[in-house]
Design an enzyme around this catalytic site. Sequence first.
Site, PDB file in Angstrom:
ATOM      1  N   ARG A  24      -1.158  -0.754  -8.678  1.00 20.89           N
ATOM      2  CA  ARG A  24      -2.553  -0.419  -8.364  1.00 20.89           C
ATOM      3  C   ARG A  24      -2.655   1.109  -8.400  1.00 20.89           C
ATOM      4  NH1 ARG A  24      -3.702  -1.117  -2.359  1.00 20.89           N
ATOM      5  NH2 ARG A  24      -4.186  -3.303  -2.750  1.00 20.89           N
ATOM      6  N   LYS A  38     -10.809  18.075  -6.820  1.00 23.29           N
ATOM      7  CA  LYS A  38     -11.260  16.751  -7.289  1.00 23.29           C
ATOM      8  C   LYS A  38     -11.112  16.633  -8.812  1.00 23.29           C
ATOM      9  CE  LYS A  38     -15.379  13.832  -7.738  1.00 23.29           C
ATOM     10  NZ  LYS A  38     -14.744  12.531  -7.807  1.00 23.29           N
ATOM     11  N   ALA A  49      -5.409   8.883  -0.262  1.00 22.34           N
ATOM     12  CA  ALA A  49      -6.277   9.021   0.908  1.00 22.34           C
ATOM     13  C   ALA A  49      -5.716   9.932   1.994  1.00 22.34           C
ATOM     14  CB  ALA A  49      -6.538   7.634   1.496  1.00 22.34           C
ATOM     15  N   GLN A  72      -0.646   7.031  -6.392  1.00 21.94           N
ATOM     16  CA  GLN A  72      -1.791   7.895  -6.063  1.00 21.94           C
ATOM     17  C   GLN A  72      -1.904   9.013  -7.108  1.00 21.94           C
ATOM     18  OE1 GLN A  72       0.411   8.546  -2.612  1.00 21.94           O
ATOM     19  NE2 GLN A  72      -0.984   7.513  -1.189  1.00 21.94           N
ATOM     20  N   THR A  81     -10.955   2.064  -7.461  1.00 23.34           N
ATOM     21  CA  THR A  81     -11.810   3.232  -7.222  1.00 23.34           C
ATOM     22  C   THR A  81     -13.258   2.795  -7.043  1.00 23.34           C
ATOM     23  OG1 THR A  81     -12.560   5.330  -8.190  1.00 23.34           O
ATOM     24  CG2 THR A  81     -12.091   3.566  -9.741  1.00 23.34           C
ATOM     25  N   LYS A 110      -6.759   7.167  -6.022  1.00 25.03           N
ATOM     26  CA  LYS A 110      -6.713   8.641  -6.019  1.00 25.03           C
ATOM     27  C   LYS A 110      -5.782   9.148  -4.921  1.00 25.03           C
ATOM     28  CE  LYS A 110     -11.263   9.431  -8.000  1.00 25.03           C
ATOM     29  NZ  LYS A 110     -12.568  10.118  -7.874  1.00 25.03           N
ATOM     30  N   ARG A 113      -9.817   7.252   7.852  1.00 25.69           N
ATOM     31  CA  ARG A 113      -9.614   7.680   6.459  1.00 25.69           C
ATOM     32  C   ARG A 113     -10.891   7.471   5.648  1.00 25.69           C
ATOM     33  NH1 ARG A 113      -4.334   5.744   7.320  1.00 25.69           N
ATOM     34  NH2 ARG A 113      -4.718   3.690   6.464  1.00 25.69           N
ATOM     35  N   ARG A 114     -11.602   6.367   5.935  1.00 21.00           N
ATOM     36  CA  ARG A 114     -12.849   6.119   5.193  1.00 21.00           C
ATOM     37  C   ARG A 114     -13.907   7.160   5.559  1.00 21.00           C
ATOM     38  NH1 ARG A 114      -9.408   3.212   3.468  1.00 21.00           N
ATOM     39  NH2 ARG A 114      -9.288   5.087   2.243  1.00 21.00           N
ATOM     40  N   ASP A 139       0.844  -1.197   0.000  1.00 19.07           N
ATOM     41  CA  ASP A 139       0.000   0.000   0.000  1.00 19.07           C
ATOM     42  C   ASP A 139       0.878   1.245   0.000  1.00 19.07           C
ATOM     43  OD1 ASP A 139      -2.324  -1.485   0.134  1.00 19.07           O
ATOM     44  OD2 ASP A 139      -2.685  -1.125   2.270  1.00 19.07           O
TER      45      ASP A 139
HETATM   46  P1  FDA Z   1     -14.063   9.407  -4.646  1.00 17.51           P
HETATM   47  O1  FDA Z   1     -13.473   9.696  -3.334  1.00 17.51           O
HETATM   48  O2  FDA Z   1     -14.200  10.535  -5.623  1.00 17.51           O
HETATM   49  O3  FDA Z   1     -15.445   8.693  -4.410  1.00 17.51           O
HETATM   50  C1  FDA Z   1     -16.305   8.317  -5.481  1.00 17.51           C
HETATM   51  C2  FDA Z   1     -17.600   7.760  -4.919  1.00 17.51           C
HETATM   52  O4  FDA Z   1     -17.342   6.540  -4.242  1.00 17.51           O
HETATM   53  C3  FDA Z   1     -18.253   8.634  -3.852  1.00 17.51           C
HETATM   54  O5  FDA Z   1     -19.076   9.609  -4.422  1.00 17.51           O
HETATM   55  C4  FDA Z   1     -19.025   7.605  -3.041  1.00 17.51           C
HETATM   56  O6  FDA Z   1     -20.214   7.233  -3.709  1.00 17.51           O
HETATM   57  C5  FDA Z   1     -18.105   6.420  -3.047  1.00 17.51           C
HETATM   58  N1  FDA Z   1     -17.188   6.461  -1.880  1.00 17.51           N
HETATM   59  C6  FDA Z   1     -15.864   6.742  -1.915  1.00 17.51           C
HETATM   60  N2  FDA Z   1     -15.324   6.624  -0.673  1.00 17.51           N
HETATM   61  C7  FDA Z   1     -16.345   6.294   0.144  1.00 17.51           C
HETATM   62  C8  FDA Z   1     -16.437   6.035   1.540  1.00 17.51           C
HETATM   63  N3  FDA Z   1     -15.367   6.102   2.342  1.00 17.51           N
HETATM   64  N4  FDA Z   1     -17.641   5.710   2.068  1.00 17.51           N
HETATM   65  C9  FDA Z   1     -18.740   5.610   1.271  1.00 17.51           C
HETATM   66  N5  FDA Z   1     -18.710   5.853  -0.074  1.00 17.51           N
HETATM   67  C10 FDA Z   1     -17.533   6.189  -0.622  1.00 17.51           C
HETATM   68  N6  FDA Z   1      -5.245   5.131  -0.878  1.00 17.51           N
HETATM   69  C11 FDA Z   1      -3.940   5.358  -0.604  1.00 17.51           C
HETATM   70  O7  FDA Z   1      -3.555   6.510  -0.368  1.00 17.51           O
HETATM   71  N7  FDA Z   1      -3.052   4.305  -0.577  1.00 17.51           N
HETATM   72  C12 FDA Z   1      -3.426   3.022  -0.856  1.00 17.51           C
HETATM   73  O8  FDA Z   1      -2.590   2.120  -0.833  1.00 17.51           O
HETATM   74  C13 FDA Z   1      -4.796   2.786  -1.157  1.00 17.51           C
HETATM   75  N8  FDA Z   1      -5.254   1.523  -1.432  1.00 17.51           N
HETATM   76  C14 FDA Z   1      -6.544   1.358  -1.913  1.00 17.51           C
HETATM   77  C15 FDA Z   1      -6.962   0.101  -2.373  1.00 17.51           C
HETATM   78  C16 FDA Z   1      -8.215  -0.023  -2.957  1.00 17.51           C
HETATM   79  C17 FDA Z   1      -8.643  -1.366  -3.459  1.00 17.51           C
HETATM   80  C18 FDA Z   1      -9.073   1.109  -3.086  1.00 17.51           C
HETATM   81  C19 FDA Z   1     -10.403   1.022  -3.767  1.00 17.51           C
HETATM   82  C20 FDA Z   1      -8.677   2.322  -2.580  1.00 17.51           C
HETATM   83  C21 FDA Z   1      -7.429   2.468  -1.978  1.00 17.51           C
HETATM   84  N9  FDA Z   1      -7.020   3.689  -1.470  1.00 17.51           N
HETATM   85  C22 FDA Z   1      -5.690   3.889  -1.153  1.00 17.51           C
HETATM   86  C23 FDA Z   1      -8.012   4.758  -1.195  1.00 17.51           C
HETATM   87  C24 FDA Z   1      -8.126   5.750  -2.339  1.00 17.51           C
HETATM   88  O9  FDA Z   1      -6.966   6.535  -2.413  1.00 17.51           O
HETATM   89  C25 FDA Z   1      -9.331   6.694  -2.139  1.00 17.51           C
HETATM   90  O10 FDA Z   1      -9.143   7.430  -0.976  1.00 17.51           O
HETATM   91  C26 FDA Z   1     -10.667   5.973  -2.053  1.00 17.51           C
HETATM   92  O11 FDA Z   1     -10.739   4.897  -2.934  1.00 17.51           O
HETATM   93  C27 FDA Z   1     -11.825   6.943  -2.398  1.00 17.51           C
HETATM   94  O12 FDA Z   1     -11.647   7.424  -3.701  1.00 17.51           O
HETATM   95  P2  FDA Z   1     -12.529   6.961  -4.963  1.00 17.51           P
HETATM   96  O13 FDA Z   1     -11.603   6.594  -6.048  1.00 17.51           O
HETATM   97  O14 FDA Z   1     -13.504   5.941  -4.592  1.00 17.51           O
HETATM   98  O15 FDA Z   1     -13.212   8.314  -5.446  1.00 17.51           O
END
Ligand code: FDA
Length: 311
Positions: free
Chosen positions: A186, A203, A191, A165, A228, A189, A289-290, A135
């Site tokens: 992988r 964004k 976190a 990222q 994502t 975006k 973070r979530r 990660d």
């Molecule tokens: P975005 O944040 O724009 O969200 C898009 C939509 O997804 C939202 O509108 C909502 O509907 C849904 N959603 C997203 N997050 C949600 C939440 N917490 N609760 C409810 N709904 C939500 N980051 C990092 O820095 N290092 C890492 O190693 C990883 N590893 C990793 C593995 C995997 C498999 C995933 C999917 C993600 C990560 N991340 C990560 C986290 C990543 O950087 C990011 O913070 C989250 O995936 C949220 O971004 P989205 O791409 O979902 O888009």
Amino acid sequence: MIDTLSRAFFHALAGSGALRTIAARYGMRRQDSFARRFIAGESIEEAIGAARLIQARGLRTTLDFLGESVATSAGADVATREYVSIVRQVVDSGVERNLSIKLTQLGLDVDRVTCIDNLRRLLDRAGDRFVVRIDMESSAYTAQTLDVIETLWDQGYRQIGAVLQSYLRRSEQDASRLSRLGIPVRLVKGAYKEPADIAYQKKSDVDAAFVRLMRTLLDENPYPAIATQDPAMIDATIAYVNARGLSRDRFEFQMLYGIRRDLQTALARDYTVRVYVPFGRQWYQYFMRRLGERPANVKFVLGSVFKERRA
Ligand code: FDA
């Protein structure tokens, strides 16, 4: 993605001892406790159980034994031993899986040699039976993390994978270099809360970078994972794959446990989808973070805590 202020707020809360105590008391107590929405449980048995259910829905998993920011060599040794024992149990269970791990869990804050030694112990135990994905943590660790991955790759550890990222400006260069080396990436975006000189803040900029990186990785990387929950990013990926006539075996989608399960299942009808399944006692920082990604989650958590206190 959440705006910068809210993300900073949740990162500050992640350091709060009082909240950590409340979370430890209420977060996992019952099957419907609030933290269970995002975390599969505290034990490896619960994680394997969750992985089996996910597998039954036609999805794959990557298991993450939660832990980070280990400050001492002794602490990193304990974490490594625990991880090695988990690898054995996971293999014995026969469940389909990869592993995800953070290098600060294995001693990156102690020193590079300790961390590399511990990671090597883990990789030796895992063999080449599954990918061990490293990660990506905050930008304080980006260069060191990539350096450790590339060092072990050079030494012949070919089951290792990296994470990039899209909010980091440097990621485009990293994507090309890792792809040239043949290291699977992988794409996420990002976190963490990062400063504007090194990371996009809006964004729209983070999303645009994600799309550029997704295209580069699909063209150049041996097996990218597009990670994502964002339907716009998923649609952009599918459109690019179709336009380029790429095979569906060339990549996979990845999504987080407990988020957009509907989308996970729908996508798995046509593509490989892997769910990131976090578990373990050290779930608080991951959980914060979530929450930071979506303030609506806070309402849900507060409601659950009040329900628990009345119960
Ligand atoms: P975005 O944040 O724009 O969200 C898009 C939509 O997804 C939202 O509108 C909502 O509907 C849904 N959603 C997203 N997050 C949600 C939440 N917490 N609760 C409810 N709904 C939500 N980051 C990092 O820095 N290092 C890492 O190693 C990883 N590893 C990793 C593995 C995997 C498999 C995933 C999917 C993600 C990560 N991340 C990560 C986290 C990543 O950087 C990011 O913070 C989250 O995936 C949220 O971004 P989205 O791409 O979902 O888009």
